[in-house]
Scaffold this motif. Structure first.
Motif, short mmCIF file in Angstrom:
data_model
loop_
_atom_site.label_atom_id
_atom_site.label_comp_id
_atom_site.label_asym_id
_atom_site.label_seq_id
_atom_site.Cartn_x
_atom_site.Cartn_y
_atom_site.Cartn_z
N UNK A 37 28.94 46.56 43.05
CA UNK A 37 27.61 47.12 42.75
C UNK A 37 26.51 46.23 43.36
N UNK A 38 26.81 45.66 44.52
CA UNK A 38 25.82 44.85 45.23
C UNK A 38 25.76 43.40 44.80
N UNK A 39 26.52 43.03 43.76
CA UNK A 39 26.52 41.65 43.29
C UNK A 39 27.72 40.89 43.89
N UNK A 40 27.46 39.71 44.38
CA UNK A 40 28.52 38.90 44.99
C UNK A 40 29.60 38.55 43.97
N UNK A 41 30.87 38.64 44.39
CA UNK A 41 32.00 38.22 43.57
C UNK A 41 32.94 37.38 44.43
N UNK A 42 33.62 36.44 43.80
CA UNK A 42 34.54 35.54 44.49
C UNK A 42 35.93 36.17 44.57
N UNK A 43 36.51 36.12 45.76
CA UNK A 43 37.91 36.44 45.99
C UNK A 43 38.62 35.17 46.45
N UNK A 44 39.70 34.80 45.77
CA UNK A 44 40.49 33.63 46.14
C UNK A 44 41.64 34.04 47.05
N UNK A 45 41.99 33.16 48.00
CA UNK A 45 43.18 33.38 48.80
C UNK A 45 44.41 33.05 47.96
N UNK A 46 45.42 33.88 48.07
CA UNK A 46 46.68 33.64 47.37
C UNK A 46 47.52 32.70 48.20
N UNK A 47 48.03 31.65 47.58
CA UNK A 47 48.75 30.62 48.31
C UNK A 47 49.99 31.18 49.01
N UNK A 48 50.12 30.82 50.29
CA UNK A 48 51.30 31.17 51.10
C UNK A 48 51.48 32.67 51.32
N UNK A 49 50.47 33.49 51.02
CA UNK A 49 50.58 34.94 51.22
C UNK A 49 49.28 35.46 51.83
N UNK A 50 49.37 36.57 52.61
CA UNK A 50 48.15 37.14 53.22
C UNK A 50 47.38 38.01 52.24
N UNK A 104 46.21 46.41 47.24
CA UNK A 104 47.51 46.21 46.61
C UNK A 104 47.42 46.53 45.13
N UNK A 105 46.34 46.10 44.49
CA UNK A 105 46.11 46.39 43.08
C UNK A 105 44.61 46.49 42.85
N UNK A 106 44.18 47.51 42.12
CA UNK A 106 42.75 47.72 41.89
C UNK A 106 42.43 47.78 40.40
N UNK A 107 43.18 47.05 39.59
CA UNK A 107 42.92 46.99 38.17
C UNK A 107 41.93 45.89 37.83
N UNK A 108 42.06 45.33 36.63
CA UNK A 108 41.17 44.24 36.22
C UNK A 108 41.38 43.01 37.11
N UNK A 109 42.54 42.96 37.75
CA UNK A 109 42.85 41.88 38.67
C UNK A 109 43.04 42.53 40.04
N UNK A 110 42.03 42.44 40.89
CA UNK A 110 42.07 43.12 42.19
C UNK A 110 42.82 42.26 43.19
N UNK A 111 43.74 42.88 43.93
CA UNK A 111 44.48 42.19 44.98
C UNK A 111 44.38 43.02 46.25
N UNK A 112 43.97 42.37 47.35
CA UNK A 112 43.88 43.02 48.65
C UNK A 112 44.74 42.27 49.66
N UNK A 113 45.35 43.02 50.55
CA UNK A 113 46.10 42.41 51.66
C UNK A 113 45.14 42.28 52.83
N UNK A 114 45.04 41.06 53.38
CA UNK A 114 44.07 40.76 54.44
C UNK A 114 44.81 40.14 55.62
N UNK A 115 44.84 40.86 56.75
CA UNK A 115 45.59 40.40 57.92
C UNK A 115 44.78 40.64 59.19
N UNK A 116 44.85 39.71 60.12
CA UNK A 116 44.34 39.91 61.47
C UNK A 116 45.32 39.23 62.42
#
Length: 536
Positions: free
Chosen positions: A483-496, A458-470
């Motif tokens: 680059x192989x280093x773990x990073x945290x992604x938070x779930x957005x409240x009430x949105x996929x 959805x957005x790939x700037x300094x603030x990355x946003x991905x849509x995640x659906x199954x």
């Protein structure tokens, strides 16, 4: 002496907000499948109000997106209690930093961090968060719970904050439900359930014979608020003898689903109004309900006037009494109608089978005898037909089991049980796939999922946003690296959506190209890998 000590102990706690408290909901209110486990403190319909720790202690847990709480902070107090602040918009920088530190130490994006007493101590009145509207919240407010730290029983926050909550208005009776027991009782010539709306001082004219149960619809109120609340204490007396009482001050979390048995759940489904029974179903084990013999059911077996009185009290002792007379008048009691269906008894393990499907409801999951009314929908070419066992919602106290035989040549690791289309487990053994049954009124079937979740940028700037659906078995977990280093992604409240603020990661901003790798896994272990280059 003990009550005085407890009063002094509880008085050390202070409000979590800096303004006069007004409640949108109180402790113990009946809700579908659970009791309201705390109090809802109004925030003037806006987010961003300062939230403070009610007492000294330490932040023992921080969660995001669990149990419908949205963002929540848990503070454990040395007196043996834990306060929980829910639906928050944001944590203080110190608490958020502790959460991030935990997530990176454990390399998990899951929003559930646990802390030791020395990691994040807090003092009474210390700012811990800003109020919000996250989780299963229908509007901005603070949901505050207080638990016994050892047992995790839910406790009434009013006991801790009574000095800061004004209430001079007594409860009000709205209506009554009458339950002649099948084949054993009759009221006003009828052996069926009857609803009576209470209208001022109008006297009820009731004639009864045999065994009868009662239920009450009542609300509590507070000044300067249009909301209504649950009742703290309910007592039913017959000829001055108590036959039923309920005191809402401590509720074990494990008893939450029994609210459906105490309340008339069928009536709630149709009207969204709770009538709470003044007797207990044979399998209802709620520990705060007390009855005389016969589980609170009254036996009108003498030709005379019976004088019944309800006494309702709120925390402040504001009291309402509602009295009425039932005339015991001998009458012929009709035989109980023979209900069709398969009888499941409350005091035993029950099972139901047809070729290729097997349902098990263990002892303790029903609170009264229930007649199953199975329905089958054919699904030609699918892994199974679809089954339901009750014409309306019929929740169990805890999950039962349903198993389907896999008769087709498929990868059984991709097969699961769906409950109204939602993943309900999929344990495979000896040709059978087993899932959970929470509600006998849902439809159950076998489903198949061999495709990973969908991941879309959805957005790939300094603030990355991905849509995640199954849309099949559902997302089970995800993991991201740069680059192989773990990073945290938070779930957005009430949105996929999931999001990562790169300024909060270990990745240094160099305005160079970095490789983002995001891996999502569903509940059948199907994997989807999304890779892209980002400039940061």
């Amino acid at each position: 002496m003990l009550s005085l000590f407890l009063s002094i102990l509880l008085s050390i706690y202070h409000p979590p907000v800096s303004y006069d408290i007004s409640l949108a909901g109180n402790f113990g209110e009946p809700r579908p499948h659970h009791f309201h486990g705390g109090i809802d403190i109004k925030t003037d319909g806006v987010e961003g109000k300062a939230i403070y720790a009610i007492g000294d202690g330490y932040v023992s847990r921080v969660t995001m997106g669990l149990y419908g709480f949205g963002n929540a902070v848990y503070v454990t107090h040395p007196e043996g209690y834990t306060s929980v602040y829910c639906h928050l918009k944001a944590f203080t920088p110190r608490i958020k930093a502790a959460l991030r530190r935990y997530q990176y130490q454990h390399e998990t994006s899951e929003g559930d961090a646990r802390f030791s007493p020395l990691e994040c101590p807090v003092s009474q009145g210390q700012l811990i968060a800003l109020s919000g509207n996250t989780g299963n919240s229908m509007g901005p407010h603070l949901h505050l719970e207080i638990h016994d730290t050892e047992t995790w029983d839910m406790l009434d926050p009013y006991d801790f904050l009574a000095d800061y909550i004004s209430d001079t208005i007594p409860p009000k009776v709205r209506g009554m439900m009458i339950y002649p027991q099948a084949g054993e009782g009759i009221v006003n010539g009828k052996s069926t359930k009857q609803t009576i709306l209470v209208n001022g001082d109008k006297q009820l004219e009731l004639k009864a014979w045999g065994k009868v149960g009662f239920a009450l619809w009542a609300n509590d109120y507070m000044q300067n608020s249009s909301n209504h609340y649950g009742i703290r204490e309910t007592i039913l007396k017959v000829d001055s003898q108590t036959v039923f009482s309920a005191m809402m001050e401590r509720i074990p979390v494990a008893c939450n689903t029994l609210v459906n048995a105490w309340g008339d759940y069928d009536y709630w489904l149709k009207t969204r109004v709770w009538f709470l029974k003044s007797y207990v179903e044979p399998g209802n084990t709620l520990p705060f309900l007390y009855t005389s013999k016969d589980r609170g059911i009254i036996d009108f077996n003498e030709e005379r006037d019976y004088h019944l009185t309800y006494i309702l009290r709120d925390y402040r002792g504001n009291e309402t009494t509602y009295s009425f007379t039932v005339k015991g008048e001998k009458a012929k009691i009709p035989e109980a109608e023979q209900e069709e269906g398969t009888l499941f008894r409350w005091n035993q393990t029950n099972s139901y089978s047809v070729p290729g499907m097997h349902l098990i409801v263990p002892y303790g999951l029903l609170t009264k005898n229930t007649f199953l009314k199975p329905t089958m929908k054919e699904r030609p070419g699918k892994l199974s037909d679809s089954y339901s066992f009750y014409p309306t919602s019929c929740p169990l106290v805890a999950p039962g089991e349903i198993s389907f035989y896999v008769s087709q040549e498929v990868d059984v690791s991709k097969v699961y049980v769906a409950s109204d289309g939602v993943f309900a487990g999929g344990d495979y053994q000896d040709g059978w796939v087993t899932g959970r049954v929470n509600d006998l009124g849902a439809f159950f079937e076998l489903a198949y999922d061999d495709e990973g979740p969908d991941v879309t940028p959805v957005s790939l700037g300094d603030h990355i946003v991905l849509k995640l659906i199954d849309n099949k078995s559902g997302v089970a977990s995800y993991r991201a690296t740069i680059d192989g280093k773990f990073v945290v992604f938070d779930q957005v409240d009430k949105k996929p959506l999931v999001t990562c603020d790169l300024s909060e990661t270990p990745i240094q901003k160099t305005s160079r190209t970095h490789l983002l790798r995001f891996t999502a896994i569903d509940n059948r272990k199907n994997e989807r890998v999304f890779e892209t280059n980002i400039i940061y």
